[in-house]
Design a protein around this motif. Sequence first.
Motif, short mmCIF file in Angstrom:
data_model
loop_
_atom_site.label_atom_id
_atom_site.label_comp_id
_atom_site.label_asym_id
_atom_site.label_seq_id
_atom_site.Cartn_x
_atom_site.Cartn_y
_atom_site.Cartn_z
N LEU A 453 34.75 38.09 32.41
CA LEU A 453 34.42 38.63 33.74
C LEU A 453 33.02 39.22 33.80
CD1 LEU A 453 37.83 40.24 34.78
CD2 LEU A 453 36.75 38.21 35.70
N LEU A 457 30.33 37.95 36.51
CA LEU A 457 29.85 38.77 37.62
C LEU A 457 28.35 38.97 37.54
CD1 LEU A 457 32.72 41.41 37.71
CD2 LEU A 457 32.39 39.49 39.24
N LYS A 458 27.84 39.09 36.33
CA LYS A 458 26.41 39.26 36.16
C LYS A 458 25.66 38.02 36.65
CE LYS A 458 22.80 41.55 34.69
NZ LYS A 458 22.36 42.79 35.36
N VAL A 460 26.68 35.85 38.90
CA VAL A 460 26.77 35.79 40.38
C VAL A 460 25.76 36.72 41.01
CG1 VAL A 460 28.27 36.29 42.34
CG2 VAL A 460 29.17 35.03 40.38
N GLU A 461 25.61 37.92 40.40
CA GLU A 461 24.65 38.87 40.96
C GLU A 461 23.23 38.34 40.85
OE1 GLU A 461 23.14 43.48 40.30
OE2 GLU A 461 24.70 42.61 39.00
N PRO A 468 29.95 42.94 42.61
CA PRO A 468 31.41 42.89 42.67
C PRO A 468 31.94 44.09 43.44
CG PRO A 468 30.70 43.59 40.51
CD PRO A 468 29.46 43.18 41.23
#
Length: 484
Positions: A453, A457-458, A460-461, A468
């Motif tokens: 995860l 998430l990193k 996507v950022e 998130p």
Amino acid sequence: MGWEVAGPSEYLAITGANIKDIRLAKKAWVWPLQKCSRFDVSPVNYSFNVQAMSAEKLPFVLPAVFTIGPRVDDMECLLLYAKLMSPHDKLSNHVNELVQGVIEGETRVLAASMTMEEIFRGTKEFKKEVFDKVQLELNQFGLLIYNANVKQLVDVPGHEYFSYLGQKTQMEAANQAKVDVAQAKMFGDIGAKEREGLSSQNAAKIDAQTKIISTQRKGDGKKEEIKVQAEVEIFENQKKAAVAESNAELATRRASWVQAAQLAEVEANKAVAIREAELQSEVERKNALTRTEKLKAELLSKASVEYDIKVQEANWDLYKKQRAADADLYEQTKNAESTKAAAEASFYAVQQAAEGELYKKKKEAEAIQAIAQAQGFYVSTLMKAFNGNYAAMRDFLMLDKDMFREVAKINAQAINGLNPKISIWNRGPNDNGAVTSGGSGSMTDIAGIYSMLPPLLKTVEEQTGMLPPAWLGKLPDGDSAASN
């Protein structure tokens, strides 16, 4: 085989060996493998009753007699006749119907473009037009019109146009004759009255002059008679005076002479006055009669002139009204014709445009249909070549159309300009103090899922700038693994 000779109005048509098409001759040797036939070139009379219709939709019958035969002065036309018409009898139904069809067709077309009045009045021009047009059609059969006799037009039963036209002309002539007779009678009556008036005036004038001369002569006679009587009385008195001279004095004689002279003078004066009065009365009576006749003549002349003026004015008004009505009718006719022509032209243009558009659409549909049929045939041929293997055919089509290269180019253009970042994460040392990226057992799998995860998430950022949600957690400021 033999020597053949044609008659004066015949020709020989020879075909067969050593003859390319057909040979015409008046005399020739006919060899074996050749065929010779005779045909007559004399003209024939064809009588027809052509039924036609004029521009006003009025039917009529045109009796015509045409003398038609082959053109003997032109070998090409004679050759055409020998090929097309000589196999048939000139009086057969085939030739008769052919000639009649040509004549009726051209006559009806020409009659439909002319009014009945134009056909009736221009019979000579109509005959010439029919002659020229029929001759133009008969040229293709090698025929020539030697004579054409177009008879008078005949009414079709139920459409008695010419009968009514003849009755109309007859009635117009009869009415015009009645008008002429009445006008001549009017002029005769007026002339007779004028001559009677002039005769009466001249007779009255002569009578007046005669009476004046007679009165003058009577007055002169009376004067002479009175003078003679006076002289006789004077002479008698003189005689009496002479007889009584002894008894009368000179004074008495003078008194008698004076008395006689005065008496004669008075009688003469009285006679002259009486005659003057009679003559004056006669003159006044003649003047009154002359003035009466003159007044009658003036009134009669004035009435005649006024009648003529009224008649001329009425004729002029009638003529103007007729001309105005004719002009209005002509203008309305021309307006209707121009409106009809414009409507027909507009309808023709719209019809042509619609036909052009329909033709264009039809050709486009035919082109699409042809392309579809060609493509379908191509696909069915490929399927047969690959034994119904759809995947092989698809791969072949993609290779044939160079689609793999296009797909690769599109994919390259899609990722062109991207700046991907690759991050490697670890979960820290294990129980032995070594850093591992995996484990064993179910917990290791769950730990692996959770360990995915943070890097997800990193990423996507970094790629989208989205963080998130708070409930999911917050990434640390520093990474627990090195990043490249």
